[in-house]
Design a protein around this motif. Structure first.
Motif, short mmCIF file in Angstrom:
data_model
loop_
_atom_site.label_atom_id
_atom_site.label_comp_id
_atom_site.label_asym_id
_atom_site.label_seq_id
_atom_site.Cartn_x
_atom_site.Cartn_y
_atom_site.Cartn_z
N VAL A 254 17.74 -30.52 21.26
CA VAL A 254 16.55 -30.28 20.44
C VAL A 254 16.62 -31.19 19.22
CG1 VAL A 254 15.24 -28.60 19.12
CG2 VAL A 254 16.39 -27.90 21.21
N GLY A 255 15.58 -31.96 19.00
CA GLY A 255 15.54 -32.85 17.85
C GLY A 255 14.71 -32.29 16.72
N THR A 256 15.15 -32.55 15.51
CA THR A 256 14.40 -32.16 14.34
C THR A 256 14.91 -32.95 13.15
OG1 THR A 256 13.72 -30.32 12.91
CG2 THR A 256 15.96 -30.26 13.77
N SER A 257 14.07 -33.13 12.16
CA SER A 257 14.52 -33.70 10.90
C SER A 257 14.44 -32.66 9.79
CB SER A 257 13.65 -34.92 10.52
OG SER A 257 12.29 -34.55 10.39
N LYS A 258 14.18 -31.41 10.16
CA LYS A 258 14.04 -30.32 9.20
C LYS A 258 15.30 -29.46 9.23
CE LYS A 258 9.01 -30.19 9.66
NZ LYS A 258 8.95 -31.43 10.46
N PRO A 259 16.02 -29.39 8.13
CA PRO A 259 17.31 -28.70 8.12
C PRO A 259 17.27 -27.24 8.58
CG PRO A 259 17.10 -30.06 6.17
CD PRO A 259 15.76 -30.09 6.86
N ASP A 260 16.17 -26.54 8.39
CA ASP A 260 16.12 -25.13 8.75
C ASP A 260 15.73 -24.88 10.21
OD1 ASP A 260 16.78 -24.45 6.13
OD2 ASP A 260 14.66 -24.41 5.51
N ARG A 261 15.23 -25.90 10.89
CA ARG A 261 14.70 -25.70 12.23
C ARG A 261 15.79 -25.34 13.23
NH1 ARG A 261 10.11 -27.70 14.00
NH2 ARG A 261 9.40 -26.88 12.00
N TRP A 262 16.96 -25.98 13.11
CA TRP A 262 18.03 -25.69 14.05
C TRP A 262 18.44 -24.22 13.97
CZ3 TRP A 262 22.94 -23.74 14.31
CH2 TRP A 262 23.59 -23.93 15.53
N ALA A 263 18.55 -23.69 12.77
CA ALA A 263 18.93 -22.29 12.61
C ALA A 263 17.91 -21.36 13.24
CB ALA A 263 19.12 -21.96 11.13
N GLN A 264 16.62 -21.71 13.12
CA GLN A 264 15.57 -20.90 13.74
C GLN A 264 15.74 -20.87 15.26
OE1 GLN A 264 11.88 -22.61 12.45
NE2 GLN A 264 12.14 -21.99 10.32
N ASN A 265 15.98 -22.02 15.85
CA ASN A 265 16.18 -22.08 17.30
C ASN A 265 17.41 -21.31 17.72
OD1 ASN A 265 13.89 -23.65 17.67
ND2 ASN A 265 15.01 -25.58 17.52
N ALA A 266 18.48 -21.44 16.95
CA ALA A 266 19.71 -20.73 17.28
C ALA A 266 19.50 -19.22 17.24
CB ALA A 266 20.82 -21.14 16.31
N ARG A 267 18.71 -18.75 16.28
CA ARG A 267 18.43 -17.31 16.20
C ARG A 267 17.71 -16.81 17.44
NH1 ARG A 267 17.31 -18.35 10.71
NH2 ARG A 267 15.07 -18.45 11.14
N GLN A 268 16.81 -17.62 17.97
CA GLN A 268 16.08 -17.22 19.16
C GLN A 268 17.01 -17.03 20.35
OE1 GLN A 268 12.90 -16.35 19.57
NE2 GLN A 268 12.51 -16.61 17.39
N LEU A 269 18.08 -17.78 20.38
CA LEU A 269 19.01 -17.68 21.51
C LEU A 269 19.92 -16.47 21.43
CD1 LEU A 269 20.00 -21.43 22.00
CD2 LEU A 269 18.26 -20.10 23.19
N GLU A 270 19.90 -15.79 20.30
CA GLU A 270 20.70 -14.58 20.19
C GLU A 270 20.22 -13.51 21.18
OE1 GLU A 270 20.50 -13.42 16.12
OE2 GLU A 270 21.69 -15.13 15.40
N ALA A 271 18.97 -13.63 21.62
CA ALA A 271 18.43 -12.68 22.60
C ALA A 271 18.95 -12.96 24.00
CB ALA A 271 16.90 -12.73 22.59
N GLY A 272 19.65 -14.07 24.19
CA GLY A 272 20.18 -14.41 25.51
C GLY A 272 19.15 -15.16 26.35
N MET A 273 19.50 -15.36 27.60
CA MET A 273 18.59 -16.07 28.49
C MET A 273 17.41 -15.18 28.86
SD MET A 273 20.05 -18.97 28.54
CE MET A 273 20.52 -18.56 26.84
N LEU A 274 16.38 -15.78 29.42
CA LEU A 274 15.20 -14.99 29.81
C LEU A 274 15.58 -14.03 30.93
CD1 LEU A 274 12.07 -17.32 30.01
CD2 LEU A 274 12.65 -15.67 28.24
N PRO A 275 15.04 -12.82 30.90
CA PRO A 275 15.20 -11.93 32.06
C PRO A 275 14.66 -12.60 33.31
CG PRO A 275 14.29 -10.75 30.19
CD PRO A 275 14.27 -12.20 29.80
N ALA A 276 15.23 -12.26 34.45
CA ALA A 276 14.87 -12.93 35.70
C ALA A 276 13.38 -12.85 35.99
CB ALA A 276 15.67 -12.33 36.85
N ASP A 277 12.75 -11.72 35.69
CA ASP A 277 11.33 -11.59 36.03
C ASP A 277 10.46 -12.51 35.16
OD1 ASP A 277 11.89 -10.07 33.74
OD2 ASP A 277 10.39 -8.54 34.19
N ARG A 278 10.84 -12.70 33.90
CA ARG A 278 10.07 -13.59 33.03
C ARG A 278 10.28 -15.05 33.43
NH1 ARG A 278 10.14 -12.72 26.82
NH2 ARG A 278 8.12 -13.75 27.10
N TYR A 279 11.49 -15.38 33.77
CA TYR A 279 11.78 -16.74 34.25
C TYR A 279 10.97 -17.03 35.51
CZ TYR A 279 14.36 -20.65 36.30
OH TYR A 279 14.69 -21.86 36.87
#
Length: 298
Positions: A254-279
Motif C-alpha cells: 500500500v502506497g501513501t505519502s500521508k504519515p497517518d494513513r498506514w496506521a489507519q490501514n493497519a487498524r482495519q486489519l485487526e479485524a482479521g481476514m474477511l469471513p468466507a461468505d463475504r469474500y
C-alpha cells in the motif's frame, strides 16, 4: 501485524507492506518519509517496496531508513532507464540501474530485485533474467522476482526463474486470482499484491481526475459492491482485507505519502481476514459482472 512466509525464501513478511511510488511521485519531504516509515516499522511493518522509476523514492528511503536496514526487507525493481544512458531493458543499462538503486538506497544489497513489468517477449529472450541472476550471484540481491500482469506474468511464473510475483489484484481487478496466483502458489512462489485497494477509486464519489485510477472507477460503477457505501476507512479496510484473503497472497503493498494513513490501514486489519461468505460474495459479483476486457492493470 500478522506475518506470512514469503514463498520458499527465508523471509517472514508483514501482510501490510509499504509501496514507495507515492512518496516519489508526490515529492514527499525527507521529514515526512522518516515519520511515515519510522512509525510503520515500529508498529510491525517489515516490507518496503520501491522502484528505479519512482522519481526520488529510492533516495528518500535510503536517506531516511538506511540506518535501520536490519529492521525491514527491502525490495526494488529495475528495467527502465529513468535517466541512464541506454534503452529500457538493455542488459548493460540494467546492470547500471541495479548499481544506481543500491547507491540511492544506501545499501550493499536488496532482499528482492524485480523485473519491472517487461513484456513476455523480453522474458522469453532471457537476457534480462540473466542480468538478475548475475546480480544475485554477485550478492546484490538475495532473491529475484517479476512484477507485472496478464500473460507476461503467467510466463514469469511458469519459467521457473523467479522467487516471487508482484501482480495487481483487488476488488476491481481479479484476473490474477484465476490466471497466475494459484499457479505461483503451487510452485512455491511468493505473491505480492500491488494496487490492493484499487486506488480507492470510489473515495470522492465522483470520477477521479487521475487517469491511472479511472478504469477502476468505471468498473466499480458496474460492480456496485454494497460495502462501498460504508465510510471510507471501513470500505478501504474491506477492500484490503479481501485482497489479503486471496489464497497465495503473502503481502499487500500500500502506497501513501500521508504519515497517518498506514496506521489507519493497519487498524482495519485487526479485524482479521474477511469471513468466507463475504469474500465469496465479492468473487461472485465479479464473475457476474466482469467483462472479457477487464484484465489485470499494471
Amino acid at each position: 501485524m500478522e506475518k506470512r512466509a514469503f514463498g520458499q525464501t527465508d523471509m517472514q513478511v508483514s501482510i501490510l507492506g509499504f509501496g514507495g511510488a507515492e512518496i516519489g511521485f508526490e515529492g514527499a519531504s525527507p521529514e515526512t518519509v522518516e515519520r511515515l516509515l519510522g512509525s510503520a516499522i515500529d508498529a510491525g511493518l517489515n516490507v518496503i517496496d520501491t522502484a528505479e522509476c519512482y522519481k526520488t523514492s529510492e533516495e528518500l528511503i535510503g536517506r531516511t531508513m538506511s540506518h535501520r536496514r536490519g529492521d525491514y526487507y527491502l525490495f526494488t525493481k529495475c528495467g527502465h532507464a529513468s535517466g541512464l544512458d541506454g534503452e529500457d531493458w538493455d542488459p548493460n543499462m540494467l546492470e547500471a540501474s541495479i548499481d544506481r538503486s543500491l547507491k540511492r538506497l544506501r545499501t550493499d544489497y536488496v532482499d528482492l530485485l524485480q523485473l519491472h513489468s517487461c513484456s513476455k517477449e523480453l522474458l522469453e529472450r532471457g537476457e534480462v533474467i540473466e542480468v538478475l541472476r548475475k546480480a544475485k550471484e554477485a550478492g546484490k540481491t538475495r532473491y529475484i522476482g517479476y512484477s507485472g500482469d496478464r500473460e507476461a506474468a503467467l510466463y514469469a511464473v511458469r519459467c521457473g526463474a523467479f522467487d516471487s510475483l508482484q501482480t495487481t489484484v483487488n476488488i476491481a481487478d481479479q484476473q490474477a486470482i484465476e490466471l497466475t496466483i494459484p499457479e505461483a502458489a503451487r510452485r512455491g512462489m511468493a505473491v505480492i499484491a500491488k494496487r490492493p485497494v484499487a486506488n480507492a477509486a470510489w473515495k470522492t464519489g465522483r470520477r477521479p481526475d487521475n487517469g491511472y485510477h479511472q478504469p477502476y472507477w468505471e468498473r466499480l460503477q458496474q460492480l456496485r459492491y454494497d460495502f462501498l457505501q460504508d465510510d471510507l476507512e471501513t470500505s478501504v479496510g474491506t477492500a484490503l482485507r479481501f485482497t489479503l484473503s486471496i489464497p497465495g497472497v503473502c503481502t499487500a503493498i500500500v502506497g501513501t505519502s500521508k504519515p497517518d494513513r498506514w496506521a489507519q490501514n493497519a487498524r482495519q486489519l485487526e479485524a482479521g481476514m474477511l469471513p468466507a461468505d463475504r469474500y465469496e460474495a465479492i468473487r461472485t459479483r465479479w464473475k457476474e459482472v466482469a467483462k472479457p476486457d477487464w484484465v489485470g492493470l499494471t
